[in-house]
Write a protein that holds these residues in place. Structure first.
Motif, PDB file in Angstrom:
ATOM      1  N   TYR A  90       3.546   4.087   9.545  1.00 32.47           N
ATOM      2  CA  TYR A  90       3.793   4.459   8.308  1.00 32.47           C
ATOM      3  C   TYR A  90       3.843   5.915   8.247  1.00 32.47           C
ATOM      4  N   LEU A  92       2.705  -4.439  10.292  1.00 33.70           N
ATOM      5  CA  LEU A  92       2.959  -2.960  10.002  1.00 33.70           C
ATOM      6  C   LEU A  92       2.505  -2.278  11.197  1.00 33.70           C
ATOM      7  N   LYS A 139       0.742  -1.129   0.058  1.00 32.85           N
ATOM      8  CA  LYS A 139      -0.055  -0.132   0.026  1.00 32.85           C
ATOM      9  C   LYS A 139       0.939   1.276   0.125  1.00 32.85           C
ATOM     10  N   ALA A 189      -0.594   2.216  12.214  1.00 37.71           N
ATOM     11  CA  ALA A 189      -1.606   1.445  11.135  1.00 37.71           C
ATOM     12  C   ALA A 189      -2.724   0.952  12.079  1.00 37.71           C
ATOM     13  N   GLN A 229       1.595  -3.408   3.686  1.00 38.36           N
ATOM     14  CA  GLN A 229       0.534  -3.180   4.771  1.00 38.36           C
ATOM     15  C   GLN A 229       0.128  -4.560   5.516  1.00 38.36           C
ATOM     16  N   GLN A 230       0.094  -5.555   4.889  1.00 39.38           N
ATOM     17  CA  GLN A 230      -0.010  -6.947   5.370  1.00 39.38           C
ATOM     18  C   GLN A 230       0.791  -8.010   4.816  1.00 39.38           C
TER      19      GLN A 230
END
Lengths: 117, 110
Positions: B49, B46, A100, B55, A105-106
């Motif tokens: 960011y 995560l 992302k 997150a 992100q994952q």
């Protein structure tokens, strides 16, 4: 719930081949760029390869270029990594990950590849 | 190529204490930095960011700060589940094949 489940890791001899798979669920798979990232024992994370949402573009790290091929099947929600001409330095835990905005992100839990004679 | 250097390599902190982890970039990455948590047998997660944005689902005890070349991940009131390896990643200077990570900091129980 987003899930990424890697499989296909094994012990293989130098020069051998292996195909890793990543089963994706819980999100719209064909909307995302997907990656493979690996981590050798005791080392940091190393990006391996990416494929855009439509498989229109793929990129690989210099360390695997010409040996590894990333692909995807958007009808089955699967990501793949075909690894040929394996070297001992390819020994690592291989993760698939959703991108992302250029961060990850994952991630999946990883599948272990051991290259040894 | 931008190099990320994390320090210290290992950090020992008591449960309930505060941990401060550093990530230094060899050149400015603006605020394009992410932090991840890794535990054995678990998917990396995560945490942060854009240098300071948590997150989804990340507890408020995790906070990120910094910009340019100096970044910090702070974990306040350490819980048992926080002992793990933490890695940073920059995405400011991006070309295909140039995703870069730091080498990681292991946070262990003192």
């Amino acid at each position: 719930e987003v899930r990424l489940v890697e499989s296909g890791g094994a012990v293989v001899q130098p020069g051998g081949s292996l195909r890793l798979s990543c089963a994706a669920s819980g999100f719209t798979f064909d909307e995302y760029t997907m990656h493979w990232v690996r981590q050798a024992p005791g080392k940091g994370l190393e990006w391996v390869s990416l494929i855009t949402w439509d498989a229109g573009s793929t990129y690989s790290a210099d360390s695997v270029k010409g040996r590894f091929t990333i692909s995807r099947d958007n009808t089955k929600n699967f990501l793949y990594l075909q690894m040929n001409s394996l070297r001992t330095e390819d020994t690592a835990l291989y993760y698939c990950a959703i991108e992302k905005f250029k961060y990850f992100q994952q991630w999946g839990q990883g599948t272990l590849v051991t290259v040894s004679s | 190529e931008i190099v990320l250097t994390q320090s210290p390599a290992t950090l020992s902190v008591s449960p309930g204490g505060r941990a401060t982890l550093s990530c230094r970039a060899s050149q400015s990455v603006s605020s394009s930095l992410a932090w991840y948590q890794q535990k054995p047998g678990r998917a990396p997660r995560l945490l942060i960011y854009d240098a300071y944005t948590r997150a989804a689902g990340i507890p408020a005890r995790f906070s990120g700060s910094g910009s340019g070349t100096e970044f910090t991940l702070t974990i306040s009131s350490l819980q048992s589940e926080d002992f793990a390896v933490y890695s940073c990643q920059q995405y400011h200077t991006w070309t295909p094949g140039r995703y870069t990570f730091g080498q990681g900091t292991k946070l262990e129980v003192k």
